[in-house]
Motif scaffolding. Sequence first.
Motif, PDB file in Angstrom:
ATOM      1  N   LEU A 160      12.105  41.831  39.081  1.00 16.60           N
ATOM      2  CA  LEU A 160      13.200  41.016  39.593  1.00 16.60           C
ATOM      3  C   LEU A 160      13.302  41.098  41.106  1.00 16.60           C
ATOM      4  N   LYS A 161      12.216  41.573  41.733  1.00 22.76           N
ATOM      5  CA  LYS A 161      12.194  41.815  43.174  1.00 22.76           C
ATOM      6  C   LYS A 161      12.679  40.629  44.011  1.00 22.76           C
ATOM      7  N   LYS A 162      13.654  40.912  44.880  1.00 28.80           N
ATOM      8  CA  LYS A 162      14.043  39.942  45.919  1.00 28.80           C
ATOM      9  C   LYS A 162      13.707  40.590  47.258  1.00 28.80           C
TER      10      LYS A 162
ATOM     11  N   ILE B 215      17.330  27.875  34.902  1.00 33.48           N
ATOM     12  CA  ILE B 215      17.742  28.270  36.253  1.00 33.48           C
ATOM     13  C   ILE B 215      17.796  29.791  36.366  1.00 33.48           C
ATOM     14  N   THR B 216      18.355  30.455  35.342  1.00 29.73           N
ATOM     15  CA  THR B 216      18.464  31.917  35.401  1.00 29.73           C
ATOM     16  C   THR B 216      17.082  32.562  35.480  1.00 29.73           C
ATOM     17  N   VAL B 217      16.179  32.140  34.599  1.00 31.34           N
ATOM     18  CA  VAL B 217      14.836  32.759  34.579  1.00 31.34           C
ATOM     19  C   VAL B 217      14.120  32.536  35.907  1.00 31.34           C
ATOM     20  N   VAL B 218      14.186  31.309  36.423  1.00 30.48           N
ATOM     21  CA  VAL B 218      13.481  31.018  37.669  1.00 30.48           C
ATOM     22  C   VAL B 218      14.128  31.761  38.836  1.00 30.48           C
ATOM     23  N   PHE B 219      15.461  31.861  38.822  1.00 33.92           N
ATOM     24  CA  PHE B 219      16.140  32.601  39.898  1.00 33.92           C
ATOM     25  C   PHE B 219      15.687  34.056  39.906  1.00 33.92           C
ATOM     26  N   LEU B 220      15.607  34.662  38.717  1.00 34.83           N
ATOM     27  CA  LEU B 220      15.257  36.077  38.645  1.00 34.83           C
ATOM     28  C   LEU B 220      13.791  36.325  38.979  1.00 34.83           C
TER      29      LEU B 220
ATOM     30  N   HIS C 169       7.718  36.271  41.604  1.00 35.39           N
ATOM     31  CA  HIS C 169       6.546  36.567  40.778  1.00 35.39           C
ATOM     32  C   HIS C 169       5.903  35.287  40.253  1.00 35.39           C
ATOM     33  N   PHE C 170       6.719  34.277  39.956  1.00 37.97           N
ATOM     34  CA  PHE C 170       6.157  32.985  39.560  1.00 37.97           C
ATOM     35  C   PHE C 170       5.344  32.382  40.704  1.00 37.97           C
TER      36      PHE C 170
END
Lengths: 243, 299
Positions: A114-116, B167-172, B176-177
């Motif tokens: 979940l790295k930001k 939206i939640t999955v892409v935000f998190l 990495h994507f």
Amino acid sequence: MKKLNRVNSEILRLKNICVQYNNATVLENINLSVYKTDFLGVIGPNGGGKTTLLKVMLGLIRPTTGKVEFLGNNPDKKQKHMGYVPQNFYFDRTFPISVRDVVLMGRLARGGLLKKFNDNDKKIVDNALEKVGIYTIKDRQIGQLSGGQIQRVLIARALATEPQILFFDEPTSNIDRRNLKLICSLLKIINKNIPIVIVSHDIEYISTFVNKIACLNKRLLNKNLCGVNKKTIEFAYNCSVNL
Amino acid sequence: MFREFVNQLFFGKEQNEKMVKLRYMIEALQYEFMRNALAAGILASIACGIVGSYVVVKRIVFISGGVSHSAYGGIGLGCLFDFNPVLGSTLFSLAAALIIGVVSKESSQREDTVIGVIWAIGMSLGIIFISMSPGYSANLFSYLFGNILTVPTSDIFIMLVLDSLIITVVFLLYNHFLALCFDEEFALLVSYPQKLYLLLLCLIALTVVILIRVVGVILVIAMLTIPAAIGAQFTNNLKKMMFISTILGIIFTTVGLSISYIFNIASGATIILFSGITYLISIGVSFLWQRRNFSCNKL
């Protein structure tokens, strides 16, 4: 003696590594150690297993038999402490990404899924960009760069992971001699802090930069990784070479 | 002749009639079906703006085509056993995404062959299920080509849930994507790209489910790719590309819906035709722009 051990500690060790692809043996019984101050050149003919060896070290390929130890651990886990500059970097030249964002990817090695990115990450990335001399073009789209510049971006990305060891696959394949020289002197500076393993078939050039050489042709031909030795190299390539 | 047509359209006798229809259009917003249609358009645009950008930059348009067409099997199943086809299409598109993802990566099969086979199997299942179900289902045509005007409120809620999930999955997992799409080998060093790739395919499957209501099984890939492809011409940043293509999607669905309402033509096809023409124009504009810059540089 103890002090010397600490300064030049063992980073990576390969024990009896064998790799087979569909019954074809690619690597046979490799025993090799990389120490902290090493600038190790892995040379050998095409198909000699150089890239395979590198990927085994990185944990990208699981050896058929044998064991890899990285800082005393098994690198089967994610290699968050290894920097890797790939050989043929095929990428989409139209990909909407800036140089800085490519290098920021290196920071993904530090932190979970979940790295930001925070300010510290950005500082480290800017330092890495500065170090390889491409800070001024950090906002350019990646497709607008030349081969030499892309090589630098990849080095910066590897440095941004804050690696304990740096792997370099065939730096001579994509860039001209002048750029290669610049990159090699850059690697020498990096080598003051971390060991570097460089894979190349261009022995003549590589031998002027590295301090150890491993000749690879399925087997390791020089067991104790001496300095550059014309005889072993000729044996590896099965023809005469100029050094 | 063209001039005559235009004159007739905007200035001629029919002008009043068109204006009246436009007023109808605004009045139509009072009706639930029209509000639902607009909401469906916006919700679909958000999903296709975000996921479509990944589809375009990762060059997996063909996979998306396979996933969307196999959803037809689920729709047929829904008709046969009389449950909501949206549920059926969700199951089928998710299954297709996982099968394509796993088989093409894990086995030595060629990826495009696998996609083609799954694509055809899904479609055939749909056709067989439908021919087995009793009576004639007029509704099926709207699943093939979409009918934004018949979206029930319950489906709007399903779309809302799927949108929030995407939206939640892409935000998190955004970073990495991005790494996965740009450089899979590097992703291998820092994450689990195979699993992330499957997750991305699942997001595509969910987007397909949302889009089927709006433009139908056959036109889904157009809606997934066109806004993102236009967006890509204006930015070098994936986040901005997602934002631009979402906005474009909203414009396309709203304008397309209005045109189809005023002229009483098929909504899905109108939306796609409008976006497609805009895409062609945007290519032309950016081509001319580049040529202009090039000749300026030469001078």
